[in-house]
Design a protein around this motif. Structure first.
Motif, PDB file in Angstrom:
ATOM      1  N   THR A  26      24.829  10.008 -20.192  1.00 30.20           N
ATOM      2  CA  THR A  26      25.411  10.301 -21.499  1.00 30.20           C
ATOM      3  C   THR A  26      26.887   9.937 -21.408  1.00 30.20           C
ATOM      4  N   THR A  27      27.338   9.046 -22.290  1.00 29.74           N
ATOM      5  CA  THR A  27      28.742   8.631 -22.285  1.00 29.74           C
ATOM      6  C   THR A  27      29.503   9.360 -23.388  1.00 29.74           C
ATOM      7  N   ASN A  28      30.811   9.198 -23.394  1.00 30.19           N
ATOM      8  CA  ASN A  28      31.687   9.815 -24.399  1.00 30.19           C
ATOM      9  C   ASN A  28      31.507  11.334 -24.455  1.00 30.19           C
ATOM     10  N   SER A  29      31.293  11.952 -23.331  1.00 31.66           N
ATOM     11  CA  SER A  29      31.037  13.391 -23.275  1.00 31.66           C
ATOM     12  C   SER A  29      32.342  14.171 -23.161  1.00 31.66           C
ATOM     13  N   LYS A  30      32.401  15.285 -23.864  1.00 36.40           N
ATOM     14  CA  LYS A  30      33.545  16.186 -23.729  1.00 36.40           C
ATOM     15  C   LYS A  30      33.407  17.066 -22.499  1.00 36.40           C
ATOM     16  N   ASN A  31      32.185  17.162 -21.976  1.00 28.32           N
ATOM     17  CA  ASN A  31      31.895  18.010 -20.815  1.00 28.32           C
ATOM     18  C   ASN A  31      31.214  17.195 -19.723  1.00 28.32           C
ATOM     19  N   PRO A  32      31.975  16.395 -18.961  1.00 28.88           N
ATOM     20  CA  PRO A  32      31.351  15.605 -17.905  1.00 28.88           C
ATOM     21  C   PRO A  32      30.744  16.497 -16.830  1.00 28.88           C
ATOM     22  N   GLY A  33      29.693  16.004 -16.212  1.00 29.78           N
ATOM     23  CA  GLY A  33      29.077  16.750 -15.129  1.00 29.78           C
ATOM     24  C   GLY A  33      27.927  15.999 -14.499  1.00 29.78           C
ATOM     25  N   PHE A  34      27.617  16.408 -13.287  1.00 25.37           N
ATOM     26  CA  PHE A  34      26.498  15.841 -12.532  1.00 25.37           C
ATOM     27  C   PHE A  34      26.070  16.842 -11.483  1.00 25.37           C
ATOM     28  N   PRO A  35      24.796  17.103 -11.328  1.00 31.30           N
ATOM     29  CA  PRO A  35      23.703  16.751 -12.233  1.00 31.30           C
ATOM     30  C   PRO A  35      23.664  17.734 -13.392  1.00 31.30           C
ATOM     31  N   ILE A  36      23.273  17.249 -14.561  1.00 31.81           N
ATOM     32  CA  ILE A  36      23.186  18.115 -15.741  1.00 31.81           C
ATOM     33  C   ILE A  36      21.750  18.131 -16.251  1.00 31.81           C
ATOM     34  N   GLY A  37      20.864  18.445 -15.373  1.00 29.54           N
ATOM     35  CA  GLY A  37      19.459  18.493 -15.744  1.00 29.54           C
ATOM     36  C   GLY A  37      18.670  17.425 -15.020  1.00 29.54           C
ATOM     37  N   PHE A  38      17.392  17.448 -15.298  1.00 32.52           N
ATOM     38  CA  PHE A  38      16.482  16.508 -14.663  1.00 32.52           C
ATOM     39  C   PHE A  38      15.423  16.126 -15.675  1.00 32.52           C
ATOM     40  N   ASN A  39      15.300  14.826 -15.976  1.00 30.06           N
ATOM     41  CA  ASN A  39      14.281  14.330 -16.893  1.00 30.06           C
ATOM     42  C   ASN A  39      13.014  14.075 -16.095  1.00 30.06           C
ATOM     43  N   ILE A  40      12.039  14.963 -16.262  1.00 30.30           N
ATOM     44  CA  ILE A  40      10.820  14.883 -15.458  1.00 30.30           C
ATOM     45  C   ILE A  40      10.004  13.630 -15.746  1.00 30.30           C
ATOM     46  N   TRP A  41      10.073  13.127 -16.986  1.00 29.80           N
ATOM     47  CA  TRP A  41       9.296  11.939 -17.337  1.00 29.80           C
ATOM     48  C   TRP A  41       9.910  10.673 -16.753  1.00 29.80           C
ATOM     49  N   ARG A  42      11.206  10.643 -16.653  1.00 27.10           N
ATOM     50  CA  ARG A  42      11.881   9.467 -16.100  1.00 27.10           C
ATOM     51  C   ARG A  42      12.239   9.642 -14.638  1.00 27.10           C
ATOM     52  N   ASN A  43      11.993  10.844 -14.089  1.00 32.02           N
ATOM     53  CA  ASN A  43      12.407  11.146 -12.715  1.00 32.02           C
ATOM     54  C   ASN A  43      13.870  10.780 -12.514  1.00 32.02           C
ATOM     55  N   ALA A  44      14.709  11.296 -13.402  1.00 32.86           N
ATOM     56  CA  ALA A  44      16.123  10.940 -13.377  1.00 32.86           C
ATOM     57  C   ALA A  44      17.003  12.172 -13.539  1.00 32.86           C
ATOM     58  N   PHE A  45      18.077  12.214 -12.769  1.00 35.31           N
ATOM     59  CA  PHE A  45      19.078  13.256 -12.908  1.00 35.31           C
ATOM     60  C   PHE A  45      19.957  12.924 -14.109  1.00 35.31           C
ATOM     61  N   GLY A  46      20.380  13.935 -14.841  1.00 42.79           N
ATOM     62  CA  GLY A  46      21.304  13.724 -15.939  1.00 42.79           C
ATOM     63  C   GLY A  46      22.734  13.671 -15.428  1.00 42.79           C
ATOM     64  N   ILE A  47      23.528  12.834 -16.067  1.00 45.62           N
ATOM     65  CA  ILE A  47      24.954  12.749 -15.764  1.00 45.62           C
ATOM     66  C   ILE A  47      25.689  12.478 -17.068  1.00 45.62           C
ATOM     67  N   ALA A  48      26.805  13.150 -17.272  1.00 43.59           N
ATOM     68  CA  ALA A  48      27.632  12.937 -18.458  1.00 43.59           C
ATOM     69  C   ALA A  48      29.042  12.560 -18.009  1.00 43.59           C
ATOM     70  N   VAL A  49      29.574  11.505 -18.633  1.00 37.73           N
ATOM     71  CA  VAL A  49      30.916  11.037 -18.299  1.00 37.73           C
ATOM     72  C   VAL A  49      31.756  10.928 -19.572  1.00 37.73           C
ATOM     73  N   LYS A  50      33.060  11.036 -19.417  1.00 41.85           N
ATOM     74  CA  LYS A  50      33.978  10.954 -20.563  1.00 41.85           C
ATOM     75  C   LYS A  50      34.098   9.535 -21.104  1.00 41.85           C
ATOM     76  N   ALA A  51      34.026   8.553 -20.236  1.00 38.22           N
ATOM     77  CA  ALA A  51      34.284   7.163 -20.617  1.00 38.22           C
ATOM     78  C   ALA A  51      33.219   6.622 -21.567  1.00 38.22           C
ATOM     79  N   SER A  52      33.628   5.618 -22.320  1.00 34.47           N
ATOM     80  CA  SER A  52      32.685   4.911 -23.179  1.00 34.47           C
ATOM     81  C   SER A  52      32.082   3.750 -22.375  1.00 34.47           C
ATOM     82  N   PRO A  53      30.919   3.283 -22.821  1.00 31.63           N
ATOM     83  CA  PRO A  53      30.253   2.211 -22.072  1.00 31.63           C
ATOM     84  C   PRO A  53      30.809   0.829 -22.407  1.00 31.63           C
ATOM     85  N   ILE A  54      32.111   0.697 -22.311  1.00 29.67           N
ATOM     86  CA  ILE A  54      32.776  -0.563 -22.632  1.00 29.67           C
ATOM     87  C   ILE A  54      33.483  -1.067 -21.381  1.00 29.67           C
ATOM     88  N   GLU A  55      33.256  -2.349 -21.061  1.00 32.61           N
ATOM     89  CA  GLU A  55      33.926  -3.015 -19.937  1.00 32.61           C
ATOM     90  C   GLU A  55      33.731  -2.286 -18.609  1.00 32.61           C
TER      91      GLU A  55
END
Length: 110
Positions: A26-55
């Motif tokens: 999750t980009t553009n987050s006001k509350n960055p963090g890792f891990p922020i949950g676990f998506n069982i269907w994708r077998n993926a840890f959640g991560i939130a970062v402040k930055a936008s997905p540009i460059e």
């Protein structure tokens, strides 16, 4: 947020020189963090970062946040696929499955 050992075990792939796991970003987050949950269907840890997905800014933040959370050096963390996707594969060199489990458990306590 508590991750179970089985969640961590499900997503980790061993390599000759480290481990690989998936993250859901999750980009553009006001509350960055890792891990922020676990998506069982994708077998993926959640991560939130402040930055936008540009460059590549979000990717740089992802590497920095994982390294900071797990108290490892940034140069051991590499995004190996999904550079322009919200689902990415991350490799951490120089650690084992047991090491990453310990690091996640320690990060939860801190």
């Amino acid at each position: 947020m508590t991750l179970s050992s089985s969640d961590i075990e499900k997503t980790i792939q061993d390599t000759d020189d480290g481990i690989i796991f998936s993250i859901e970003v999750t980009t553009n987050s006001k509350n960055p963090g890792f891990p922020i949950g676990f998506n069982i269907w994708r077998n993926a840890f959640g991560i939130a970062v402040k930055a936008s997905p540009i460059e590549g800014k979000a990717n740089k933040d992802i590497i920095a946040l994982i390294a900071e959370t797990l108290k490892i050096q940034k140069n051991t963390v590499t995004i190996i696929s999904g550079h322009t996707s919200t689902i990415k594969k991350v490799k951490i060199s120089g650690i084992s499955r047991e090491d990453i489990l310990t690091l996640f458990q320690k990060a939860e306590r801190d």
